[in-house]
Write an enzyme that holds these catalytic residues in place. Structure first.
Site, PDB file in Angstrom:
ATOM      1  N   ARG A  41     -28.038  27.151  24.245  1.00  0.00           N
ATOM      2  CA  ARG A  41     -28.794  26.151  24.824  1.00  0.00           C
ATOM      3  C   ARG A  41     -28.460  24.906  25.280  1.00  0.00           C
ATOM      4  NH1 ARG A  41     -32.286  23.999  19.561  1.00  0.00           N
ATOM      5  NH2 ARG A  41     -30.575  24.103  18.237  1.00  0.00           N
ATOM      6  N   ASN A  96     -54.218  10.681  16.281  1.00  0.00           N
ATOM      7  CA  ASN A  96     -55.296   9.801  16.201  1.00  0.00           C
ATOM      8  C   ASN A  96     -55.551   8.924  17.244  1.00  0.00           C
ATOM      9  OD1 ASN A  96     -54.493   7.231  15.453  1.00  0.00           O
ATOM     10  ND2 ASN A  96     -53.686   7.755  13.373  1.00  0.00           N
ATOM     11  N   ARG A 117     -56.146   5.841  17.615  1.00  0.00           N
ATOM     12  CA  ARG A 117     -55.510   4.584  17.564  1.00  0.00           C
ATOM     13  C   ARG A 117     -54.083   4.766  18.228  1.00  0.00           C
ATOM     14  NH1 ARG A 117     -54.378   0.261  13.012  1.00  0.00           N
ATOM     15  NH2 ARG A 117     -53.831  -1.407  14.171  1.00  0.00           N
ATOM     16  N   ARG A 126     -48.122   5.035  28.874  1.00  0.00           N
ATOM     17  CA  ARG A 126     -47.799   6.135  29.748  1.00  0.00           C
ATOM     18  C   ARG A 126     -49.095   6.557  30.940  1.00  0.00           C
ATOM     19  NH1 ARG A 126     -42.598   6.751  28.423  1.00  0.00           N
ATOM     20  NH2 ARG A 126     -42.378   7.012  26.032  1.00  0.00           N
TER      21      ARG A 126
END
Ligand SMILES: Cc1cc2nc3c(=O)[nH]c(=O)nc-3n(C[C@H](O)[C@H](O)[C@H](O)COP(=O)(O)OP(=O)(O)OC[C@H]3O[C@@H](n4cnc5c(N)ncnc54)[C@H](O)[C@@H]3O)c2cc1C
Length: 243
Positions: A156, A172, A174, A183
């Site tokens: 790999r 979660n 937040r 993003r």
């Protein structure tokens, strides 16, 4: 020609497959209950039962206006994500307040690996052909190594960042807010921005009251933190995410 299929799909708005696998039931109401508890001496059951949609919305608006963020940690969202590059999964897993399970290149063979092609490369036929050729040669070398006794965990090392991967992510709300701030921003790289926008769309479907405030920093915070690097599209972004 499975290899090429994904490469062609990258040019679409959502080449990757993103599913919301699970989430905390009644997320808006759970957040509002947790928040209301901080300011009330009623028992929790009464608080929960007494929350109409209107009251829930009002309470969440209040939370946001005073910057009380911890109650939104009580609700979590689990996504199944397929068909993203390892470039994007590497950026994703930098977000530490989350849980991840990613397809292993140690245990799963990459014989016939799928790969992602950035649209700018794909749009140039000559460059796209060279890119494809490079991937095919990499595939051949990977197969050669494995066929000659090199374990997958060592073979790999030659695989590209373009390799397609699958990952399950739980965050979660937040942490998701922080993820979307970084993003969904136009300054984020295109593939992870597409991923973040799709995750936000899915969150809004199940927790519209919480996530109506989510988006890139300029939307969530009301100002762009990028200074001279700003994309200069503040008004357009407000319309896109609040509209
Ligand atoms: C446009 C862009 C460019 C980037 N470029 C680079 C780059 O060139 N090189 C690079 O290495 N990274 C880069 N990053 C990644 C970035 O630095 C963060 O690692 C990533 O965005 C995760 O954000 P986070 O730490 O806020 O998220 P999380 O890890 O989910 O953390 C959430 C929040 O928790 C708090 N927190 C978490 N851990 C700690 C801690 N140990 N100490 C104190 N507070 C903590 C912070 O408030 C943090 O914002 C880039 C990110 C973006 C969006």
């Amino acid at each position: 020609m499975l290899l090429y299929r994904l490469s062609l799909l990258y040019g679409d708005d959502f080449p990757m497959n993103v599913q919301l696998l699970a989430h905390t039931p009644d997320p808006d109401k759970v957040v509002a209950t947790a928040a209301k508890l901080c300011y009330s001496d009623s028992d929790i059951g009464s608080l929960y039962d007494g929350l109409t949609e209107e009251k829930t919305a009002k309470f969440i608006d209040m939370l946001v206006s005073i910057g009380h963020e911890s109650p939104i940690e009580h609700v979590s969202f689990t996504f199944g994500i397929e068909g993203i590059s390892r470039v994007t999964s590497h950026q994703l897993v930098r977000h530490r307040i989350a849980s991840y399970s990613q397809k292993s290149q140690r245990y799963v063979s990459e014989a016939q690996f799928d790969f992602i092609t950035p649209p700018l490369i794909e749009s140039d036929p000559n460059m796209n052909a060279m890119y494809f050729e490079y991937m095919m040669r990499t595939q051949q070398f990977y197969d050669y190594l494995v066929d000659h006794g090199i374990p997958k965990e060592d073979a790999r090392y030659i695989l590209p960042n373009a390799c397609s991967t699958s990952i399950v992510v739980t965050m979660n709300a937040r942490s998701l807010f922080n993820f979307f701030k970084h993003r969904c921003c136009n300054r984020a790289q295109e593939e992870i921005r597409n991923l973040a926008n799709e995750m936000l769309r899915l969150c809004k479907e199940v927790a519209p009251l919480i996530f109506k405030y989510a988006g890139p920093s300029c939307v969530a915070m009301g100002k762009c933190p990028e200074g001279k690097m700003t994309c200069g599209k503040y008004n357009e972004m407000q319309r896109k995410y609040k509209g």
